[in-house]
Design a protein around this motif. Structure first.
Motif, short mmCIF file in Angstrom:
data_model
loop_
_atom_site.label_atom_id
_atom_site.label_comp_id
_atom_site.label_asym_id
_atom_site.label_seq_id
_atom_site.Cartn_x
_atom_site.Cartn_y
_atom_site.Cartn_z
N TRP A 48 35.48 51.71 32.14
CA TRP A 48 35.09 51.51 30.73
C TRP A 48 34.06 50.39 30.61
O TRP A 48 33.05 50.54 29.94
N TRP A 49 34.29 49.25 31.30
CA TRP A 49 33.41 48.11 31.16
C TRP A 49 32.08 48.33 31.87
O TRP A 49 31.09 47.67 31.54
N LYS A 50 32.04 49.24 32.81
CA LYS A 50 30.79 49.51 33.54
C LYS A 50 29.68 49.88 32.57
O LYS A 50 28.50 49.57 32.79
N GLN A 51 30.02 50.55 31.48
CA GLN A 51 29.02 50.94 30.50
C GLN A 51 28.34 49.74 29.84
O GLN A 51 27.23 49.82 29.36
N ARG A 52 29.04 48.60 29.84
CA ARG A 52 28.52 47.40 29.20
C ARG A 52 28.14 46.33 30.21
O ARG A 52 27.68 45.26 29.82
N PHE A 53 28.35 46.65 31.47
CA PHE A 53 28.18 45.65 32.53
C PHE A 53 26.74 45.66 33.05
O PHE A 53 26.22 46.71 33.39
N SER A 54 26.16 44.49 33.14
CA SER A 54 24.84 44.37 33.78
C SER A 54 25.00 43.50 35.00
O SER A 54 25.71 42.51 34.97
N VAL A 55 24.35 43.87 36.10
CA VAL A 55 24.49 43.14 37.34
C VAL A 55 23.93 41.74 37.15
O VAL A 55 22.79 41.55 36.75
N SER A 56 24.80 40.75 37.37
CA SER A 56 24.40 39.36 37.14
C SER A 56 23.80 38.75 38.39
O SER A 56 23.92 39.26 39.46
N ILE A 103 35.27 40.45 36.13
CA ILE A 103 36.20 39.73 36.98
C ILE A 103 37.59 39.71 36.36
O ILE A 103 38.60 39.90 37.05
N GLY A 104 37.65 39.51 35.05
CA GLY A 104 38.94 39.53 34.37
C GLY A 104 39.66 40.86 34.55
O GLY A 104 40.85 40.90 34.88
N PHE A 105 38.94 41.97 34.37
CA PHE A 105 39.54 43.29 34.56
C PHE A 105 39.89 43.52 36.03
O PHE A 105 40.90 44.16 36.35
N GLY A 106 39.04 43.00 36.91
CA GLY A 106 39.27 43.22 38.34
C GLY A 106 40.48 42.49 38.88
O GLY A 106 41.00 42.85 39.95
N PHE A 132 29.56 32.37 35.82
CA PHE A 132 29.10 33.75 35.78
C PHE A 132 28.67 34.06 34.34
O PHE A 132 29.13 33.40 33.39
N ASP A 133 27.81 35.06 34.17
CA ASP A 133 27.48 35.45 32.80
C ASP A 133 28.66 36.22 32.20
O ASP A 133 29.61 36.58 32.90
N TRP A 134 28.60 36.46 30.88
CA TRP A 134 29.76 37.07 30.22
C TRP A 134 30.09 38.48 30.73
O TRP A 134 31.27 38.79 30.95
N PRO A 135 29.11 39.37 30.94
CA PRO A 135 29.47 40.70 31.47
C PRO A 135 30.20 40.62 32.81
O PRO A 135 31.20 41.30 33.03
N ALA A 136 29.69 39.77 33.72
CA ALA A 136 30.34 39.61 35.02
C ALA A 136 31.71 38.95 34.87
O ALA A 136 32.66 39.31 35.58
N SER A 156 42.39 34.66 31.14
CA SER A 156 42.37 33.49 32.03
C SER A 156 41.31 33.63 33.10
O SER A 156 40.55 32.69 33.37
N ALA A 157 41.23 34.81 33.72
CA ALA A 157 40.25 35.01 34.79
C ALA A 157 38.82 35.04 34.24
O ALA A 157 37.90 34.47 34.84
N ALA A 158 38.64 35.70 33.11
CA ALA A 158 37.29 35.81 32.53
C ALA A 158 36.78 34.45 32.06
O ALA A 158 35.62 34.09 32.32
N LEU A 159 37.62 33.70 31.38
CA LEU A 159 37.19 32.38 30.89
C LEU A 159 36.94 31.41 32.05
O LEU A 159 36.00 30.62 32.02
N ALA A 160 37.79 31.51 33.09
CA ALA A 160 37.57 30.67 34.27
C ALA A 160 36.26 31.04 34.96
O ALA A 160 35.51 30.17 35.41
N ALA A 161 35.99 32.35 35.04
CA ALA A 161 34.74 32.80 35.67
C ALA A 161 33.53 32.29 34.89
O ALA A 161 32.51 31.88 35.48
N ARG A 162 33.64 32.27 33.58
CA ARG A 162 32.51 31.86 32.76
C ARG A 162 32.31 30.34 32.79
O ARG A 162 31.17 29.86 32.95
N TYR A 163 33.40 29.58 32.68
CA TYR A 163 33.25 28.14 32.48
C TYR A 163 33.42 27.30 33.75
O TYR A 163 32.99 26.15 33.78
N THR A 164 34.07 27.84 34.78
CA THR A 164 34.14 27.09 36.05
C THR A 164 33.25 27.71 37.11
O THR A 164 32.77 27.01 38.00
N GLY A 165 33.05 29.04 37.03
CA GLY A 165 32.20 29.71 38.02
C GLY A 165 30.79 29.96 37.53
O GLY A 165 29.92 30.36 38.31
#
Length: 412
Positions: free
Chosen positions: A404-412, A354-357, A346-350, A335-344
Protein backbone atom coordinates in the motif's frame (compact mmCIF):
# COMPACT_ATOMS: atom_id res chain seq x y z
CA UNK A 1 2.71 -39.41 6.65
CA UNK A 2 6.20 -39.51 5.12
CA UNK A 3 8.31 -36.40 5.55
CA UNK A 4 8.81 -36.11 1.78
CA UNK A 5 5.03 -36.22 1.31
CA UNK A 6 4.75 -33.25 3.65
CA UNK A 7 7.39 -31.42 1.63
CA UNK A 8 5.39 -32.06 -1.55
CA UNK A 9 2.26 -30.67 0.14
CA UNK A 10 4.19 -27.57 1.24
CA UNK A 11 5.53 -27.11 -2.30
CA UNK A 12 2.00 -27.42 -3.70
CA UNK A 13 1.09 -24.65 -1.27
CA UNK A 14 4.00 -22.59 -2.64
CA UNK A 15 2.67 -23.07 -6.18
CA UNK A 16 -0.85 -22.13 -5.10
CA UNK A 17 0.43 -19.08 -3.23
CA UNK A 18 2.49 -17.93 -6.21
CA UNK A 19 -0.52 -18.36 -8.51
CA UNK A 20 -2.75 -16.40 -6.09
CA UNK A 21 -0.12 -13.69 -5.74
CA UNK A 22 0.13 -13.29 -9.50
CA UNK A 23 -3.63 -12.92 -9.95
CA UNK A 24 -4.24 -10.71 -6.91
CA UNK A 25 -1.06 -8.63 -7.39
CA UNK A 26 -0.19 -9.18 -3.71
CA UNK A 27 3.20 -10.31 -2.49
CA UNK A 28 3.65 -14.12 -2.40
CA UNK A 29 4.74 -13.96 1.26
CA UNK A 30 1.18 -13.07 2.30
CA UNK A 31 -0.14 -16.10 0.47
CA UNK A 32 2.58 -18.40 1.82
CA UNK A 33 1.43 -17.52 5.34
CA UNK A 34 -2.23 -17.91 4.39
CA UNK A 35 -1.81 -21.32 2.77
CA UNK A 36 0.30 -22.55 5.68
CA UNK A 37 -2.45 -21.58 8.13
CA UNK A 38 -5.16 -23.04 5.89
CA UNK A 39 -3.41 -26.37 5.37
CA UNK A 40 -2.67 -26.96 9.07
CA UNK A 41 -6.28 -26.19 10.03
CA UNK A 42 -7.61 -28.45 7.27
CA UNK A 43 -5.43 -31.27 8.59
CA UNK A 44 -3.25 -31.46 5.47
CA UNK A 45 -0.19 -30.54 7.51
CA UNK A 46 0.53 -31.58 11.12
CA UNK A 47 0.47 -29.05 13.95
CA UNK A 48 3.98 -30.17 14.92
CA UNK A 49 6.22 -30.46 11.89
CA UNK A 50 8.81 -33.27 11.76
CA UNK A 51 12.47 -32.39 12.20
CA UNK A 52 13.11 -32.74 8.46
CA UNK A 53 10.60 -30.02 7.54
CA UNK A 54 11.67 -27.80 10.42
CA UNK A 55 15.32 -28.03 9.38
CA UNK A 56 14.43 -27.58 5.72
CA UNK A 57 12.49 -24.41 6.52
CA UNK A 58 15.39 -23.13 8.62
CA UNK A 59 17.69 -23.75 5.66
CA UNK A 60 15.23 -21.70 3.61
CA UNK A 61 15.44 -18.63 5.85
CA UNK A 62 19.24 -18.97 5.98
CA UNK A 63 19.38 -18.94 2.17
CA UNK A 64 16.98 -16.00 1.96
CA UNK A 65 19.01 -13.89 4.35
CA UNK A 66 22.29 -14.86 2.68
CA UNK A 67 20.87 -13.87 -0.70
CA UNK A 68 19.73 -10.51 0.69
CA UNK A 69 23.11 -9.85 2.28
CA UNK A 70 24.89 -10.98 -0.89
CA UNK A 71 23.26 -8.22 -2.93
CA UNK A 72 23.64 -5.54 -0.25
CA UNK A 73 26.53 -3.09 -0.30
CA UNK A 74 28.72 -3.44 2.79
CA UNK A 75 29.46 0.29 2.92
CA UNK A 76 25.75 1.16 2.90
CA UNK A 77 25.11 -1.23 5.76
CA UNK A 78 27.94 0.12 7.92
CA UNK A 79 26.92 3.72 7.25
CA UNK A 80 23.36 2.84 8.25
CA UNK A 81 24.32 1.67 11.75
CA UNK A 82 24.71 5.21 13.11
CA UNK A 83 21.32 6.14 11.61
CA UNK A 84 19.48 3.09 12.93
CA UNK A 85 20.17 2.94 16.67
CA UNK A 86 17.06 4.97 17.47
CA UNK A 87 14.84 2.78 15.28
CA UNK A 88 16.08 -0.34 17.05
CA UNK A 89 15.77 1.22 20.52
CA UNK A 90 12.36 2.91 20.31
CA UNK A 91 11.03 0.31 17.87
CA UNK A 92 11.58 -2.30 20.60
CA UNK A 93 10.68 -0.33 23.75
CA UNK A 94 7.22 0.72 22.55
CA UNK A 95 5.89 -2.72 21.46
CA UNK A 96 7.30 -4.23 24.67
CA UNK A 97 5.48 -1.59 26.72
CA UNK A 98 2.23 -2.03 24.78
CA UNK A 99 2.23 -5.83 25.11
CA UNK A 100 3.29 -5.69 28.77
CA UNK A 101 0.57 -3.18 29.69
CA UNK A 102 -2.10 -5.06 27.73
CA UNK A 103 -1.20 -8.43 29.26
CA UNK A 104 -1.10 -6.95 32.77
CA UNK A 105 -4.55 -5.40 32.19
CA UNK A 106 -6.03 -8.57 30.65
CA UNK A 107 -4.69 -11.14 33.12
CA UNK A 108 -3.14 -9.26 36.06
CA UNK A 109 0.03 -11.37 36.24
CA UNK A 110 3.40 -9.59 36.16
CA UNK A 111 5.46 -12.60 35.02
CA UNK A 112 2.97 -13.33 32.27
CA UNK A 113 3.08 -9.67 31.20
CA UNK A 114 6.90 -9.67 31.10
CA UNK A 115 7.04 -12.63 28.72
CA UNK A 116 4.18 -11.30 26.59
CA UNK A 117 6.12 -8.07 26.21
CA UNK A 118 9.28 -9.96 25.32
CA UNK A 119 7.48 -12.11 22.74
CA UNK A 120 6.23 -9.03 20.93
CA UNK A 121 9.60 -7.26 20.79
CA UNK A 122 11.78 -8.90 18.10
CA UNK A 123 11.25 -7.85 14.48
CA UNK A 124 10.77 -10.45 11.70
CA UNK A 125 13.18 -8.86 9.27
CA UNK A 126 13.16 -11.80 6.86
CA UNK A 127 9.46 -11.31 6.20
CA UNK A 128 9.99 -7.59 5.60
CA UNK A 129 13.03 -7.97 3.36
CA UNK A 130 11.34 -10.54 1.12
CA UNK A 131 8.28 -8.29 0.88
CA UNK A 132 10.51 -5.34 -0.06
CA UNK A 133 12.35 -7.44 -2.62
CA UNK A 134 9.03 -8.48 -4.18
CA UNK A 135 8.17 -4.81 -4.56
CA UNK A 136 11.62 -3.96 -5.97
CA UNK A 137 12.59 -1.96 -2.88
CA UNK A 138 15.22 -4.20 -1.24
CA UNK A 139 18.16 -1.94 -2.16
CA UNK A 140 16.69 1.33 -0.88
CA UNK A 141 18.03 3.23 2.16
CA UNK A 142 14.80 2.34 3.97
CA UNK A 143 15.45 -1.39 3.47
CA UNK A 144 19.03 -1.02 4.71
CA UNK A 145 17.76 0.91 7.75
CA UNK A 146 15.26 -1.85 8.53
CA UNK A 147 17.90 -4.57 8.22
CA UNK A 148 20.44 -2.71 10.35
CA UNK A 149 17.83 -1.94 13.01
CA UNK A 150 16.76 -5.57 13.06
CA UNK A 151 20.33 -6.78 13.62
CA UNK A 152 20.67 -4.36 16.56
CA UNK A 153 17.18 -5.38 17.72
CA UNK A 154 18.21 -9.04 17.63
CA UNK A 155 21.14 -8.33 19.94
CA UNK A 156 18.86 -6.42 22.34
CA UNK A 157 16.24 -9.19 22.24
CA UNK A 158 18.83 -11.80 23.16
CA UNK A 159 19.89 -9.64 26.11
CA UNK A 160 16.25 -9.33 27.18
CA UNK A 161 15.79 -13.11 26.96
CA UNK A 162 18.83 -13.55 29.20
CA UNK A 163 17.37 -11.04 31.69
CA UNK A 164 13.60 -11.62 31.68
CA UNK A 165 13.20 -15.38 31.25
CA UNK A 166 15.11 -16.23 34.46
CA UNK A 167 13.14 -13.51 36.27
CA UNK A 168 9.78 -14.81 35.09
CA UNK A 169 10.57 -18.48 35.67
CA UNK A 170 12.20 -17.84 39.03
CA UNK A 171 15.21 -19.91 37.99
CA UNK A 172 17.87 -17.24 38.49
CA UNK A 173 18.47 -13.64 39.32
CA UNK A 174 19.71 -11.09 36.86
CA UNK A 175 23.46 -10.50 36.97
CA UNK A 176 25.69 -7.98 35.28
CA UNK A 177 27.96 -10.86 34.35
CA UNK A 178 25.15 -12.56 32.42
CA UNK A 179 24.26 -9.38 30.56
CA UNK A 180 27.92 -8.69 29.85
CA UNK A 181 28.34 -12.20 28.47
CA UNK A 182 25.53 -11.63 25.95
CA UNK A 183 26.99 -8.34 24.78
CA UNK A 184 30.53 -9.73 24.68
CA UNK A 185 29.43 -12.65 22.50
CA UNK A 186 27.74 -10.20 20.13
CA UNK A 187 30.95 -8.18 19.76
CA UNK A 188 33.07 -11.32 19.25
CA UNK A 189 30.71 -12.64 16.59
CA UNK A 190 30.76 -9.46 14.52
CA UNK A 191 34.54 -9.17 14.87
CA UNK A 192 34.91 -12.73 13.60
CA UNK A 193 32.66 -12.09 10.60
CA UNK A 194 34.63 -8.92 9.86
CA UNK A 195 37.84 -10.99 9.99
CA UNK A 196 36.41 -13.43 7.45
CA UNK A 197 35.41 -10.65 5.07
CA UNK A 198 38.45 -8.47 5.56
CA UNK A 199 41.29 -10.98 5.61
CA UNK A 200 40.23 -14.50 4.67
CA UNK A 201 38.51 -13.73 1.36
CA UNK A 202 41.15 -11.43 -0.09
CA UNK A 203 44.76 -12.63 0.11
CA UNK A 204 46.10 -12.11 3.62
CA UNK A 205 48.67 -9.39 4.18
CA UNK A 206 50.75 -7.92 7.02
CA UNK A 207 50.94 -9.92 10.24
CA UNK A 208 47.99 -12.09 9.14
CA UNK A 209 50.11 -13.50 6.32
CA UNK A 210 52.63 -14.84 8.83
CA UNK A 211 50.08 -16.98 10.71
CA UNK A 212 50.55 -20.70 9.89
CA UNK A 213 47.78 -22.24 7.71
CA UNK A 214 45.56 -19.13 7.84
CA UNK A 215 48.24 -16.77 6.51
CA UNK A 216 48.61 -18.12 2.97
CA UNK A 217 44.97 -19.21 2.74
CA UNK A 218 42.28 -17.26 0.90
CA UNK A 219 38.62 -18.21 0.67
CA UNK A 220 38.66 -16.73 -2.82
CA UNK A 221 40.45 -19.93 -3.86
CA UNK A 222 37.27 -21.86 -3.06
CA UNK A 223 35.20 -19.60 -5.31
CA UNK A 224 37.61 -20.15 -8.21
CA UNK A 225 38.02 -23.89 -7.64
CA UNK A 226 38.06 -25.98 -10.82
CA UNK A 227 36.76 -23.79 -13.60
CA UNK A 228 34.30 -21.97 -11.37
CA UNK A 229 31.84 -24.88 -11.16
CA UNK A 230 32.01 -24.87 -7.36
CA UNK A 231 31.41 -21.16 -6.80
CA UNK A 232 27.82 -21.56 -5.56
CA UNK A 233 28.75 -24.56 -3.39
CA UNK A 234 31.57 -22.53 -1.81
CA UNK A 235 29.21 -19.60 -1.12
CA UNK A 236 26.52 -21.77 0.44
CA UNK A 237 29.09 -23.59 2.56
CA UNK A 238 30.37 -20.27 3.92
CA UNK A 239 26.77 -19.12 4.51
CA UNK A 240 25.90 -22.24 6.53
CA UNK A 241 29.14 -22.20 8.51
CA UNK A 242 28.64 -18.57 9.57
CA UNK A 243 24.94 -19.30 10.29
CA UNK A 244 25.98 -22.18 12.56
CA UNK A 245 28.55 -19.92 14.20
CA UNK A 246 25.84 -17.32 14.83
CA UNK A 247 23.69 -20.00 16.45
CA UNK A 248 26.58 -21.00 18.72
CA UNK A 249 26.91 -17.37 19.76
CA UNK A 250 23.20 -17.26 20.60
CA UNK A 251 21.89 -15.48 17.50
CA UNK A 252 19.38 -16.74 14.99
CA UNK A 253 21.30 -18.46 12.15
CA UNK A 254 19.66 -16.09 9.64
CA UNK A 255 21.57 -13.16 11.15
CA UNK A 256 24.84 -15.00 10.55
CA UNK A 257 23.85 -15.85 6.98
CA UNK A 258 23.04 -12.22 6.24
CA UNK A 259 26.39 -11.09 7.63
CA UNK A 260 28.16 -13.77 5.56
CA UNK A 261 26.55 -12.46 2.39
CA UNK A 262 27.31 -8.89 3.39
CA UNK A 263 31.11 -9.36 3.59
CA UNK A 264 31.43 -11.07 0.19
CA UNK A 265 32.28 -8.49 -2.45
CA UNK A 266 31.89 -8.52 -6.20
CA UNK A 267 35.63 -8.17 -6.79
CA UNK A 268 36.21 -11.59 -5.22
CA UNK A 269 34.70 -13.14 -8.36
CA UNK A 270 37.31 -11.92 -10.84
CA UNK A 271 38.86 -15.20 -11.96
CA UNK A 272 38.97 -17.47 -15.05
CA UNK A 273 38.53 -14.38 -17.21
CA UNK A 274 39.19 -16.41 -20.36
CA UNK A 275 35.77 -18.04 -19.91
CA UNK A 276 33.92 -14.72 -20.38
CA UNK A 277 31.54 -15.49 -17.51
CA UNK A 278 30.37 -13.05 -14.87
CA UNK A 279 30.66 -15.50 -11.97
CA UNK A 280 29.14 -13.01 -9.53
CA UNK A 281 25.93 -12.59 -11.56
CA UNK A 282 25.77 -16.31 -12.32
CA UNK A 283 26.04 -17.18 -8.61
CA UNK A 284 23.54 -14.48 -7.65
CA UNK A 285 20.93 -15.81 -10.09
CA UNK A 286 21.29 -19.38 -8.83
CA UNK A 287 21.16 -18.38 -5.16
CA UNK A 288 18.15 -16.10 -5.74
CA UNK A 289 16.29 -18.94 -7.46
CA UNK A 290 17.01 -21.37 -4.63
CA UNK A 291 16.23 -18.81 -1.92
CA UNK A 292 13.08 -17.19 -3.29
CA UNK A 293 11.46 -19.88 -5.43
CA UNK A 294 11.67 -23.33 -3.87
CA UNK A 295 13.52 -23.60 -0.54
CA UNK A 296 12.98 -20.18 1.04
CA UNK A 297 9.16 -20.21 0.67
CA UNK A 298 8.99 -23.38 2.79
CA UNK A 299 9.95 -21.23 5.78
CA UNK A 300 6.96 -18.91 5.33
CA UNK A 301 4.47 -21.73 4.72
CA UNK A 302 5.76 -23.42 7.88
CA UNK A 303 5.48 -20.13 9.76
CA UNK A 304 1.84 -19.94 8.68
CA UNK A 305 1.16 -23.32 10.33
CA UNK A 306 1.77 -21.71 13.73
CA UNK A 307 -1.83 -20.43 13.75
CA UNK A 308 -3.93 -23.45 14.70
CA UNK A 309 -7.66 -22.79 14.90
CA UNK A 310 -9.51 -24.07 18.00
CA UNK A 311 -12.92 -22.46 17.80
CA UNK A 312 -13.78 -22.17 21.50
CA UNK A 313 -10.47 -20.60 22.56
CA UNK A 314 -10.12 -18.62 19.34
CA UNK A 315 -13.45 -16.80 19.65
CA UNK A 316 -12.89 -16.23 23.38
CA UNK A 317 -9.59 -14.41 22.76
CA UNK A 318 -10.51 -12.77 19.45
CA UNK A 319 -11.37 -9.35 20.99
CA UNK A 320 -8.18 -9.43 23.08
CA UNK A 321 -6.07 -10.44 20.08
CA UNK A 322 -7.54 -7.70 17.90
CA UNK A 323 -7.05 -5.09 20.62
CA UNK A 324 -3.42 -6.14 21.18
CA UNK A 325 -2.82 -6.19 17.43
CA UNK A 326 -4.21 -2.67 17.04
CA UNK A 327 -2.08 -1.34 19.89
CA UNK A 328 1.07 -3.00 18.58
CA UNK A 329 0.38 -1.86 15.01
CA UNK A 330 0.01 1.79 15.99
CA UNK A 331 2.81 1.72 18.56
CA UNK A 332 5.31 -0.07 16.32
CA UNK A 333 4.70 2.06 13.22
CA UNK A 334 4.75 5.36 15.10
CA UNK A 335 7.81 4.56 17.25
CA UNK A 336 9.92 3.23 14.37
CA UNK A 337 8.83 5.92 11.90
CA UNK A 338 9.39 8.81 14.29
CA UNK A 339 12.76 7.39 15.35
CA UNK A 340 13.75 7.00 11.69
CA UNK A 341 12.81 10.59 10.99
CA UNK A 342 14.28 12.31 14.05
CA UNK A 343 17.25 10.11 15.02
CA UNK A 344 18.09 8.60 11.62
CA UNK A 345 17.19 11.66 9.56
CA UNK A 346 15.37 9.64 6.89
CA UNK A 347 12.78 11.54 4.88
CA UNK A 348 9.11 11.00 5.75
CA UNK A 349 8.28 8.46 2.99
CA UNK A 350 11.26 6.30 3.98
CA UNK A 351 10.48 6.75 7.68
CA UNK A 352 6.93 5.45 7.28
CA UNK A 353 8.22 2.55 5.16
CA UNK A 354 10.60 1.67 8.00
CA UNK A 355 7.69 1.85 10.43
CA UNK A 356 5.65 -0.59 8.35
CA UNK A 357 8.70 -2.78 7.79
CA UNK A 358 9.21 -3.25 11.53
CA UNK A 359 5.72 -4.70 12.08
CA UNK A 360 6.49 -8.40 11.68
CA UNK A 361 7.21 -10.59 14.70
CA UNK A 362 10.29 -12.78 14.45
CA UNK A 363 10.90 -16.45 15.22
CA UNK A 364 12.05 -15.33 18.67
CA UNK A 365 8.40 -14.54 19.46
CA UNK A 366 7.48 -18.19 18.98
CA UNK A 367 10.55 -19.32 20.96
CA UNK A 368 9.47 -17.14 23.90
CA UNK A 369 5.89 -18.43 23.63
CA UNK A 370 7.21 -22.00 23.71
CA UNK A 371 9.28 -21.25 26.82
CA UNK A 372 6.40 -19.45 28.54
CA UNK A 373 3.52 -21.78 27.60
CA UNK A 374 4.93 -25.22 26.83
CA UNK A 375 8.04 -25.46 28.99
CA UNK A 376 7.11 -23.45 32.10
CA UNK A 377 3.32 -22.88 31.90
CA UNK A 378 3.79 -19.23 32.90
CA UNK A 379 1.18 -17.95 30.45
CA UNK A 380 -2.33 -19.33 30.06
CA UNK A 381 -3.78 -20.87 26.92
CA UNK A 382 -5.79 -17.67 26.43
CA UNK A 383 -2.62 -15.57 26.55
CA UNK A 384 -0.89 -18.00 24.21
CA UNK A 385 -3.65 -17.74 21.59
CA UNK A 386 -3.84 -13.97 22.00
CA UNK A 387 -0.12 -13.66 21.26
CA UNK A 388 -0.32 -16.11 18.35
CA UNK A 389 -3.23 -14.25 16.78
CA UNK A 390 -1.57 -10.86 17.23
CA UNK A 391 1.75 -12.09 15.80
CA UNK A 392 -0.01 -13.65 12.81
CA UNK A 393 -1.98 -10.46 12.09
CA UNK A 394 1.18 -8.35 12.39
CA UNK A 395 3.01 -10.65 9.96
CA UNK A 396 0.10 -10.48 7.54
CA UNK A 397 0.19 -6.68 7.81
CA UNK A 398 3.81 -6.41 6.62
CA UNK A 399 3.36 -7.23 2.90
CA UNK A 400 -0.02 -5.48 2.76
CA UNK A 401 1.21 -2.22 4.28
CA UNK A 402 4.42 -2.22 2.22
CA UNK A 403 2.41 -2.79 -0.96
CA UNK A 404 0.00 0.00 0.00
CA UNK A 405 2.72 2.49 0.99
CA UNK A 406 4.77 1.75 -2.14
CA UNK A 407 2.32 3.91 -4.08
CA UNK A 408 3.36 6.89 -1.94
CA UNK A 409 6.97 5.91 -1.38
CA UNK A 410 9.80 7.71 -3.12
CA UNK A 411 13.32 6.33 -2.94
CA UNK A 412 15.18 8.50 -0.47
Amino acid sequence: MHDLTLLVIVWIGVFAASYAAHHTRLTPVLWYLFFGAAMVNLGWLPQVMPVFITDFSELGIILIMFALGFEENTGNFLNSIKRSWGIALFGAIVPFAVAYAAALYFWGDNNMALLCGLAMTATAVSLTMVSLKTEGLSNTPAATGIMTSAVLDDIASLALVAILVPMATGEASVSMAGIGLVMGKAVLFFLFVTFIGGWLFPASSGWIARIPIIGPFSLRQLLAMGRGEYTVLALLTVALLVAILAHEFGFHPAVGAYMAGLVIKREYFIFHEQRNIDFYEQAKQIIDNVAFSWIGPVFFVTLGTKLVFESAVFFAVLPLGLLLFAGLFVGQVLSAALAARYTGHFDWPASWMIGFGMLGRAELAFVVMDIAYVQHQIISIEAFYTLMLSAFLLNMSVPLSIRWWKQRFSVS
